[in-house]
Design a protein around this motif. Structure first.
Motif, PDB file in Angstrom:
ATOM      1  N   PHE A  93      58.132  50.423  25.261  1.00 48.13           N
ATOM      2  CA  PHE A  93      56.926  51.091  25.732  1.00 48.13           C
ATOM      3  C   PHE A  93      55.999  50.116  26.451  1.00 48.13           C
ATOM      4  O   PHE A  93      56.100  48.901  26.305  1.00 48.13           O
ATOM      5  CB  PHE A  93      56.181  51.711  24.545  1.00 48.13           C
ATOM      6  CG  PHE A  93      56.921  52.824  23.885  1.00 48.13           C
ATOM      7  CD1 PHE A  93      56.621  54.140  24.159  1.00 48.13           C
ATOM      8  CD2 PHE A  93      57.944  52.549  22.978  1.00 48.13           C
ATOM      9  CE1 PHE A  93      57.313  55.178  23.554  1.00 48.13           C
ATOM     10  CE2 PHE A  93      58.648  53.576  22.365  1.00 48.13           C
ATOM     11  CZ  PHE A  93      58.333  54.897  22.662  1.00 48.13           C
ATOM     12  N   GLN A  94      55.089  50.701  27.199  1.00 46.31           N
ATOM     13  CA  GLN A  94      53.999  49.967  27.834  1.00 46.31           C
ATOM     14  C   GLN A  94      52.684  50.497  27.294  1.00 46.31           C
ATOM     15  O   GLN A  94      52.508  51.709  27.140  1.00 46.31           O
ATOM     16  CB  GLN A  94      54.027  50.146  29.352  1.00 46.31           C
ATOM     17  CG  GLN A  94      52.810  49.550  30.065  1.00 46.31           C
ATOM     18  CD  GLN A  94      52.880  49.719  31.576  1.00 46.31           C
ATOM     19  OE1 GLN A  94      53.949  49.993  32.129  1.00 46.31           O
ATOM     20  NE2 GLN A  94      51.761  49.565  32.245  1.00 46.31           N
ATOM     21  N   MET A  95      51.737  49.603  27.010  1.00 44.29           N
ATOM     22  CA  MET A  95      50.386  49.993  26.641  1.00 44.29           C
ATOM     23  C   MET A  95      49.416  49.379  27.651  1.00 44.29           C
ATOM     24  O   MET A  95      49.506  48.188  27.954  1.00 44.29           O
ATOM     25  CB  MET A  95      50.024  49.530  25.226  1.00 44.29           C
ATOM     26  CG  MET A  95      48.640  50.004  24.778  1.00 44.29           C
ATOM     27  SD  MET A  95      48.131  49.358  23.144  1.00 44.29           S
ATOM     28  CE  MET A  95      49.356  50.117  22.084  1.00 44.29           C
ATOM     29  N   PHE A  98      52.159  44.912  28.081  1.00 44.37           N
ATOM     30  CA  PHE A  98      50.798  45.150  27.609  1.00 44.37           C
ATOM     31  C   PHE A  98      49.866  44.667  28.710  1.00 44.37           C
ATOM     32  O   PHE A  98      49.943  43.506  29.125  1.00 44.37           O
ATOM     33  CB  PHE A  98      50.535  44.377  26.315  1.00 44.37           C
ATOM     34  CG  PHE A  98      49.188  44.640  25.706  1.00 44.37           C
ATOM     35  CD1 PHE A  98      49.002  45.689  24.815  1.00 44.37           C
ATOM     36  CD2 PHE A  98      48.092  43.843  26.019  1.00 44.37           C
ATOM     37  CE1 PHE A  98      47.761  45.934  24.245  1.00 44.37           C
ATOM     38  CE2 PHE A  98      46.849  44.078  25.452  1.00 44.37           C
ATOM     39  CZ  PHE A  98      46.681  45.120  24.567  1.00 44.37           C
ATOM     40  N   GLY A  99      49.030  45.554  29.205  1.00 47.03           N
ATOM     41  CA  GLY A  99      48.193  45.162  30.337  1.00 47.03           C
ATOM     42  C   GLY A  99      46.867  45.896  30.343  1.00 47.03           C
ATOM     43  O   GLY A  99      46.573  46.713  29.471  1.00 47.03           O
ATOM     44  N   GLY A 100      46.056  45.572  31.325  1.00 51.00           N
ATOM     45  CA  GLY A 100      44.747  46.186  31.461  1.00 51.00           C
ATOM     46  C   GLY A 100      44.566  46.810  32.821  1.00 51.00           C
ATOM     47  O   GLY A 100      45.305  46.535  33.762  1.00 51.00           O
ATOM     48  N   PHE A 101      43.573  47.682  32.900  1.00 48.94           N
ATOM     49  CA  PHE A 101      43.214  48.284  34.175  1.00 48.94           C
ATOM     50  C   PHE A 101      41.707  48.465  34.218  1.00 48.94           C
ATOM     51  O   PHE A 101      41.046  48.539  33.176  1.00 48.94           O
ATOM     52  CB  PHE A 101      43.940  49.623  34.391  1.00 48.94           C
ATOM     53  CG  PHE A 101      43.558  50.708  33.416  1.00 48.94           C
ATOM     54  CD1 PHE A 101      42.560  51.628  33.709  1.00 48.94           C
ATOM     55  CD2 PHE A 101      44.217  50.822  32.196  1.00 48.94           C
ATOM     56  CE1 PHE A 101      42.217  52.636  32.809  1.00 48.94           C
ATOM     57  CE2 PHE A 101      43.892  51.822  31.286  1.00 48.94           C
ATOM     58  CZ  PHE A 101      42.886  52.731  31.602  1.00 48.94           C
ATOM     59  N   ALA A 102      41.163  48.507  35.411  1.00 47.15           N
ATOM     60  CA  ALA A 102      39.738  48.740  35.604  1.00 47.15           C
ATOM     61  C   ALA A 102      39.559  50.187  36.038  1.00 47.15           C
ATOM     62  O   ALA A 102      40.098  50.606  37.053  1.00 47.15           O
ATOM     63  CB  ALA A 102      39.171  47.793  36.660  1.00 47.15           C
ATOM     64  N   SER A 103      38.845  50.954  35.228  1.00 53.73           N
ATOM     65  CA  SER A 103      38.704  52.381  35.487  1.00 53.73           C
ATOM     66  C   SER A 103      37.632  52.653  36.525  1.00 53.73           C
ATOM     67  O   SER A 103      36.565  52.050  36.529  1.00 53.73           O
ATOM     68  CB  SER A 103      38.349  53.112  34.190  1.00 53.73           C
ATOM     69  OG  SER A 103      38.070  54.471  34.449  1.00 53.73           O
ATOM     70  N   ALA A 104      37.949  53.589  37.403  1.00 50.35           N
ATOM     71  CA  ALA A 104      36.971  54.055  38.389  1.00 50.35           C
ATOM     72  C   ALA A 104      36.601  55.497  38.118  1.00 50.35           C
ATOM     73  O   ALA A 104      36.078  56.192  38.981  1.00 50.35           O
ATOM     74  CB  ALA A 104      37.546  53.916  39.795  1.00 50.35           C
ATOM     75  N   GLU A 105      36.872  55.973  36.899  1.00 50.79           N
ATOM     76  CA  GLU A 105      36.610  57.370  36.558  1.00 50.79           C
ATOM     77  C   GLU A 105      35.112  57.627  36.440  1.00 50.79           C
ATOM     78  O   GLU A 105      34.364  56.820  35.924  1.00 50.79           O
ATOM     79  CB  GLU A 105      37.297  57.718  35.241  1.00 50.79           C
ATOM     80  CG  GLU A 105      38.813  57.581  35.288  1.00 50.79           C
ATOM     81  CD  GLU A 105      39.421  57.743  33.907  1.00 50.79           C
ATOM     82  OE1 GLU A 105      39.570  58.891  33.480  1.00 50.79           O
ATOM     83  OE2 GLU A 105      39.736  56.726  33.284  1.00 50.79           O
TER      84      GLU A 105
END
Length: 212
Positions: A47-49, A20-27
């Motif tokens: 699974f990964q979320m 389970f992790g986070g990401f910083a969107s550049a969209e």
């Protein structure tokens, strides 16, 4: 995000998540990825979320809806629900692009109930779901919770499930039918009850309206 997911998920089911992790969107486009789920093994047992940290900070209500939405992609994609070894031509239910939904699976029943009258025949399982791809079906069917839900049966299930868990007021009889179906599934009703016990919801209906 994790606290919300752990609060609304029945005991033991979080074991299906290995990461389970986070990401910083550049969209910068019109459609931003709020979160996504992917399997970590060929059989679909873990699974990964991953959660968009920027979007989560910007809208806490959307974040908790997203947790329910994404976790539905986990429990409907387990090896007990989908046969990843099946070939598309041998699938009697619906081939998702990853495999064939098993007879009696949640998604097979959902498709039979809510994607009849030729709707499922419009779906290319190898095309990524998007709001743009569901706009036409959304205009014609008030049972969807927005155009993204109308883009595929999986996204329809996930958006509807998040609305159910957090008791969003429905806009149509079609949406009400979907809420009633969830309420008749004891394992899914438990998610809503846990949200109620934690004081999460009801949330406002901010889904884009479908129907003419």
């Amino acid at each position: 995000a994790w606290e919300t997911l752990a609060t609304i998920t029945p005991a033991g089911q979080l074991n299906d998540l290995a990461l389970f992790g986070g990401f910083a969107s550049a969209e910068n486009g019109e459609e931003t990825t709020l979160a996504f789920v992917n399997t970590l093994d060929d059989a679909g047992t873990v699974f990964q979320m991953s959660v968009n940290l920027n979007e989560g900070d910007a809208d806490p209500d959307e974040l908790i809806l997203t947790m329910a939405h994404e976790f539905s992609h986990v429990f409907t994609a387990l090896s007990t629900e989908i046969d990843r070894g099946a070939e598309p031509e041998d699938c009697d239910t619906f081939y998702s692009g990853e495999g064939c939904y098993r007879d009696g699976s949640l998604m097979a029943e959902w498709i039979e109930l809510f994607w009849g009258n030729g709707l499922i025949d419009q779906i290319d399982p190898f095309t990524e779901a998007s709001a743009a791809g569901g706009e036409e079906r959304c205009l014609l069917n008030a049972g969807f919770f927005g155009p993204y839900a109308a883009s595929s049966p999986e996204e329809d299930f996930a958006e509807s499930f998040s609305a159910f868990v957090f008791r969003i007021e429905v806009d149509s009889s079609g949406q009400e039918d979907k809420m009633n179906w969830f309420a008749d599934q004891p394992g899914l009703l438990e998610f809503q009850q846990l949200a109620i016990d934690a004081g999460l919801g009801p949330l406002p209906n901010n889904f884009e309206y479908c129907g003419e």
